[in-house]
Design an enzyme around this catalytic site. Structure first.
Site, PDB file in Angstrom:
ATOM      1  N   LYS A 111     -43.262  28.366  14.939  1.00 43.70           N
ATOM      2  CA  LYS A 111     -42.529  27.443  14.072  1.00 43.70           C
ATOM      3  C   LYS A 111     -41.213  28.021  13.557  1.00 43.70           C
ATOM      4  O   LYS A 111     -40.220  27.307  13.434  1.00 43.70           O
ATOM      5  CB  LYS A 111     -43.424  27.013  12.909  1.00 43.70           C
ATOM      6  CG  LYS A 111     -44.542  26.066  13.333  1.00 43.70           C
ATOM      7  CD  LYS A 111     -45.348  25.612  12.144  1.00 43.70           C
ATOM      8  CE  LYS A 111     -46.335  24.511  12.529  1.00 43.70           C
ATOM      9  NZ  LYS A 111     -47.288  24.913  13.544  1.00 43.70           N
ATOM     10  N   GLY A 117     -52.681  20.786  14.608  1.00 39.96           N
ATOM     11  CA  GLY A 117     -53.897  20.066  14.277  1.00 39.96           C
ATOM     12  C   GLY A 117     -54.434  20.355  12.896  1.00 39.96           C
ATOM     13  O   GLY A 117     -55.626  20.206  12.638  1.00 39.96           O
ATOM     14  N   GLY A 118     -53.551  20.792  11.994  1.00 38.27           N
ATOM     15  CA  GLY A 118     -53.996  21.090  10.632  1.00 38.27           C
ATOM     16  C   GLY A 118     -54.613  22.461  10.463  1.00 38.27           C
ATOM     17  O   GLY A 118     -54.955  22.858   9.345  1.00 38.27           O
ATOM     18  N   GLU A 127     -42.506  15.898  16.136  1.00 32.42           N
ATOM     19  CA  GLU A 127     -43.067  15.395  14.892  1.00 32.42           C
ATOM     20  C   GLU A 127     -42.077  15.592  13.744  1.00 32.42           C
ATOM     21  O   GLU A 127     -41.465  16.649  13.611  1.00 32.42           O
ATOM     22  CB  GLU A 127     -44.384  16.103  14.581  1.00 32.42           C
ATOM     23  CG  GLU A 127     -45.439  15.898  15.664  1.00 32.42           C
ATOM     24  CD  GLU A 127     -46.816  16.347  15.232  1.00 32.42           C
ATOM     25  OE1 GLU A 127     -46.929  17.017  14.184  1.00 32.42           O
ATOM     26  OE2 GLU A 127     -47.786  16.031  15.941  1.00 32.42           O
ATOM     27  N   ARG A 155     -47.348  19.081  24.791  1.00 37.73           N
ATOM     28  CA  ARG A 155     -48.470  18.579  25.592  1.00 37.73           C
ATOM     29  C   ARG A 155     -48.568  17.076  25.388  1.00 37.73           C
ATOM     30  O   ARG A 155     -47.814  16.501  24.602  1.00 37.73           O
ATOM     31  CB  ARG A 155     -49.776  19.232  25.136  1.00 37.73           C
ATOM     32  CG  ARG A 155     -50.011  19.089  23.630  1.00 37.73           C
ATOM     33  CD  ARG A 155     -51.372  19.566  23.203  1.00 37.73           C
ATOM     34  NE  ARG A 155     -51.501  19.712  21.768  1.00 37.73           N
ATOM     35  CZ  ARG A 155     -51.683  18.732  20.898  1.00 37.73           C
ATOM     36  NH1 ARG A 155     -51.737  17.482  21.327  1.00 37.73           N
ATOM     37  NH2 ARG A 155     -51.812  18.965  19.600  1.00 37.73           N
TER      38      ARG A 155
END
Length: 707
Positions: free
Chosen positions: A150, A198-199, A309, A326
C-alpha cells in the site's frame, strides 16, 4: 403506443444486452497469440465453478485441484480433470505453489487462472509461472508487487494524478513512531497492513488510548494472513462510501473501465451486498472516477481484470484506497450492466488478444445487485459457521438472475475455508426494479442445516435508507436497531407452524397407506381425526427459548379452529410439492398466504416473503434431563470450530472480566476469547496449534465470588 412501450421495454433491454454480448469482436494477431486449449484453475468453490462455465463455453478443457475435504466438491465434478494437492489446511494445499505447478505440468495445461484469494495476488507465483513459460491469467508480477504494497501504491498513484488520502506510509515501524504519526494525522485513524486485503490486518482506532491494542491485533492478523506485519496509518473518513471501478487492460496498451460498483454496506470490514452502478452519482463524477481508475491501471502497465477501490466522502470527493490485482468477488454486477463476460476477456487477453471494444463502445444498461449468502449468524456478531446443507432450494436462474455457487444440497460448508455459500445476482431496468427482484429472490433462497444471513439481507434490502440509496460503511452500526428488530412470534406464526405439522402428518399417513395398499389401515386419510382419538389436540412448539401451545380442533370440512394466546383463529390449507420444494398455501382468518416448508428432525422451517422462522417440537422432560450439563459460567468456550493461535494465561493465574484468554483462528478470521467474569484459571487443556470443536471449553475458570 405507450402500452406497447410498457409491454416491450423489458424485452428491449434484454435484447440490447444480448446483442452487446454477441457482437463483441475479438481481433486476431496470430504472431502475438498463445491459444489456450487447457486451463488449470488454482482455486476452489464458487469462483472455480464460475471460471469453468466460461472455459466450457469457449471450448477450453479445465483442470481442477482439490484438498482432501474437497474430493467430492462441485468444482471437482465440473472439471475435465482433477488432482489432489494436499490436506485441508490451505497452507498445505491451495497455497502450495509447487504442487499446483506439478499438476499443471502433469495435465498439460498451458495456463493457470488463480480465481480470487489463495495465490491470485502472490508475486512469487506469477514470477514462477513466467519462468516456467506458463500463462498466468492475471497481471504481470510487477503490477501485483507495486499495488500489493500500500505504501508503494500510494506514491505511484500520486505521481499518476490519482487522488489519495493523507497518511503515514513510512518504513519506520516502531510503536512510538506509528503512535506519533497517528497523533499528527488526528484520530480516528485507520491502521492497515501494507499487504492487506479483504479487511485482514485492518483496524479502526477511534482514540489514542486504544491505539497500542489495535496495532498489536492488526499486526498479528497481518502476519498470519500475509506473512508481513508492516503497517500504514491513514486518516479515517467518517461516513465514507466504498466505491470501486472495474478496469481492464490488454498487452497492446488498451485500457477501459466498466463503470463503478458501490460496496459500502459491510460487516467486519467485508462486503455483503454490492451494486452497480453506484447510486446517486452524476455522470460527471462517474466519468471522473472511471478515468482516474484507468490512470491507475496504466501507471503500472496493468493487464487483465483489476479493481481500483476508492473511499468517497458525502460530497462525492473520492480518494484512492487500493487496487485489487485480480478478478473481484462482485464482478458479476459489472457484467450484468455492460453485457460482458469478464472471465472470457481475461482468458483472451491472457492469450495475447486485444480488448474487443473501446471506452465509447461500452454502454451502461440498467442496474444490478449482488447479495453474498454466508454461513454465519448475524444475531451473534455475524459469527461465521460451518455445517451441512441439509436442504437447499434457490430461485430459478434466468438471464436476469444468476446464482454463483460452488455447493449443492448435501454438501458441507467447511470450517477450513471462506463461509460464503453463494452469490445471488440480479438485474433490472432501474435500481428500484432490481432491488425488488433481489428481495423476491432472497425469499426463495431457502437453506436448512446451518445459520445464514439471508433473512438479514432481506431486512437490509428493505430498509428505507437502503432503498433510497443512502449507503455508507457505517450503515449497519447506524441502523442496527432497525436491522435487528425484536420479532416476537405471533399467533399467525404459530398457526402456520401447527398447520404445517398437521399437513405433514397427513401426507406421511397418505404415503404409508399408499405404500401398504391397505385401505383399512388406521392411517387412511378418511380417518385422520379418528387417528387422533379426539377432535381436539394440543401441539407444542418452541421458538428460541420460549415454548407455546396451539390447541387444534379438527372440523368436518377439513379445516381447523386453533386457539393460541387467547385468540381463536379459523385455519385451512394444503401442501404442494415440486421437486425438493414444499409450498404451503394457507388461509388464517381468511388471510391467504404462501410459504415454503421444510421439516428436518424435530425442526420445522417456514420461509416467507418476510424471512424465515424455525420452530422445534420440544423434547419430553426426561429427554432433556439426559443432556449433559453446562460448564461453569466463567469458562471460556470456543464459539465455533477453529485453531488455537495464542494463549495468554496459565493455570493458577488470576484474571479479571474482559481479560484476553485465547486467540482463535476460524473461517480465516481472528477471534479473541475474553474472560466473562473474574476468577482463577484452573485448567488450560489445549496448546497453540490445536484444533478445537465448537463449544469446547478452552480455559476453565473458578469464578471469584464477590462479597
Amino acid at each position: 403506443m405507450s402500452g406497447l412501450c410498457r409491454g416491450t421495454l423489458t424485452n428491449i433491454f434484454k435484447s440490447y444486452r444480448s446483442a452487446i454480448w454477441n457482437t463483441v469482436r475479438w481481433q486476431h494477431h496470430d504472431s502475438e497469440q498463445r491459444p489456450i486449449s487447457k486451463l488449470l484453475i488454482a482455486n476452489r468453490g464458487e469462483i472455480a465453478c464460475r471460471v469453468m462455465k466460461t472455459a466450457r463455453k469457449m471450448g477450453i478443457q479445465t483442470v481442477a485441484v482439490y484438498s482432501d475435504p474437497d474430493r467430492n466438491s462441485m468444482h471437482v465434478s465440473m472439471a475435465d480433470e482433477a488432482y489432489n494437492i494436499g490436506p485441508a489446511a490451505s497452507q498445505q494445499s491451495y497455497l502450495r505453489m509447487d504442487r499446483v505447478l506439478e499438476v499443471c505440468h502433469k495435465s498439460g495445461a498451458q495456463a493457470i487462472h488463480p480465481g480470487y484469494g489463495f495465490l491470485s495476488e502472490n508475486v512469487e507465483f506469477a514470477q514462477l509461472l513466467a519462468k516456467e513459460d506458463i500463462i498466468f491469467v492475471g497481471p504481470p508480477a510487477s503490477a501485483i508487487r507495486d499495488m500489493g504494497i500500500k505504501s508503494t501504491s500510494k506514491h505511484i498513484m500520486a505521481a499518476a494524478d490519482v487522488p489519495i488520502i493523507g497518511g503515514y506510509h513510512g518504513e519506520e515501524q516502531g510503536d512510538d513512531t506509528l503512535r506519533e504519526e497517528a497523533r499528527k494525522i488526528g484520530f480516528p485513524v485507520m491502521i492497515k497492513a501494507v499487504r492487506g486485503g479483504g479487511g485482514k490486518g485492518m483496524r479502526i482506532c477511534m482514540t489514542e488510548e486504544e491505539f497500542d491494542v489495535q496495532l498489536e491485533s492488526a499486526r498479528r492478523e497481518a502476519m498470519k494472513s500475509f506473512g508481513d506485519d508492516v503497517m500504514l496509518i491513514e486518516k479515517f473518513v467518517e461516513r465514507p462510501r466504498h466505491v470501486e471501478v472495474q478496469v481492464f487492460g490488454d498487452k497492446h496498451g488498451n485500457y477501459v473501465y466498466l463503470f463503478e460498483r458501490d460496496c459500502s454496506v459491510q460487516r467486519r470490514h467485508q462486503k455483503i451486498i454490492e451494486e452497480a452502478p453506484a447510486p446517486g452519482l452524476s455522470w460527471e463524477v462517474r466519468r471522473s472516477i472511471g478515468e482516474a481508475a484507468v490512470r491507475a491501471a496504466r501507471a503500472v502497465d496493468y493487464v487483465g481484470a483489476g479493481t481500483v477501490e476508492f473511499i468517497m466522502d458525502p460530497q462525492h470527493n473520492f480518494y484512492f484506497m487500493e487496487m485489487n490485482t485480480r478478478l473481484q468477488v462482485e464482478h458479476p454486477v459489472s457484467e450484468m450492466i455492460t453485457g460482458t463476460d469478464l472471465v472470457e476477456w481475461q482468458l483472451r487477453v491472457a492469450a495475447g488478444e486485444p480488448l474487443p471494444v473501446t471506452q465509447d463502445e461500452i454502454n451502461l444498461m440498467g442496474h444490478s445487485f449482488e447479495a453474498r449468502i454466508y454461513a454465519e449468524d448475524p444475531n451473534n456478531s455475524f459469527m461465521p459457521g460451518a455445517g451441512p446443507l441439509l436442504h437447499l432450494s434457490t430461485p430459478s436462474p434466468s438471464e436476469d438472475v444468476r446464482i454463483e455457487t460452488g455447493v449443492r444440497e448435501g454438501d458441507e460448508v467447511s470450517v477450513h475455508y471462506d463461509p460464503m455459500i453463494a452469490k445471488l445476482v440480479v438485474w433490472g431496468q432501474n435500481r428500484d426494479q432490481a432491488l425488488n427482484k433481489l428481495k423476491a429472490c432472497l425469499s426463495e433462497y431457502n437453506i436448512v442445516g446451518l445459520n445464514t444471513n439471508i433473512t438479514f439481507l432481506m431486512d437490509l434490502a428493505s430498509h428505507p435508507k437502503f432503498v433510497e440509496g443512502d449507503v455508507h460503511t457505517d450503515f449497519i452500526p447506524q441502523h442496527y436497531d432497525e436491522l435487528f428488530p425484536n420479532k416476537p412470534v405471533t399467533s399467525k406464526d404459530l398457526c402456520e407452524a401447527a398447520l404445517a405439522i398437521i399437513l405433514n402428518e397427513y401426507n406421511e399417513n397418505v404415503r404409508r397407506i399408499s405404500k401398504s395398499q391397505d385401505p383399512t389401515s388406521p392411517f387412511a386419510p378418511s380417518v385422520i381425526p379418528r387417528f387422533n382419538h379426539k377432535l381436539t389436540r394440543p401441539i407444542a412448539l418452541k421458538m428460541g427459548d420460549k415454548e407455546h401451545e396451539v390447541n387444534v380442533t379438527y372440523k368436518k370440512d377439513g379445516g381447523f379452529t386453533m386457539a393460541v394466546n387467547g385468540e381463536t383463529l379459523e385455519v385451512s390449507g394444503n401442501l404442494v410439492r415440486s421437486d425438493n420444494v414444499v409450498t404451503m398455501k394457507s388461509s388464517i382468518n381468511n388471510e391467504v398466504s404462501s410459504a415454503r416448508v421444510v421439516s428436518e428432525g424435530k425442526e420445522l422451517h417456514i420461509f416467507t416473503k418476510d424471512g424465515s422462522k424455525c420452530f422445534t417440537i420440544p423434547s419430553a422432560k426426561f429427554e432433556a434431563d439426559l443432556g449433559s450439563g453446562a460448564g461453569a459460567t466463567g469458562d471460556a468456550v470456543a464459539p465455533m470450530p477453529g485453531v488455537i493461535e495464542k494463549i495468554f494465561v496459565k493455570e493458577g493465574e488470576t484474571v479479571n472480566m474482559g481479560d484476553p484468554l485465547v486467540v482463535m483462528i476460524a473461517m480465516k478470521m481472528e477471534y479473541v476469547i475474553k474472560a466473562a467474569c473474574p476468577g482463577v484459571v484452573e485448567k488450560v487443556p489445549f496448546q497453540v496449534g490445536d484444533n478445537v470443536a465448537k463449544n469446547t471449553h478452552l480455559v476453565k475458570i473458578a469464578q471469584t465470588v464477590e462479597s
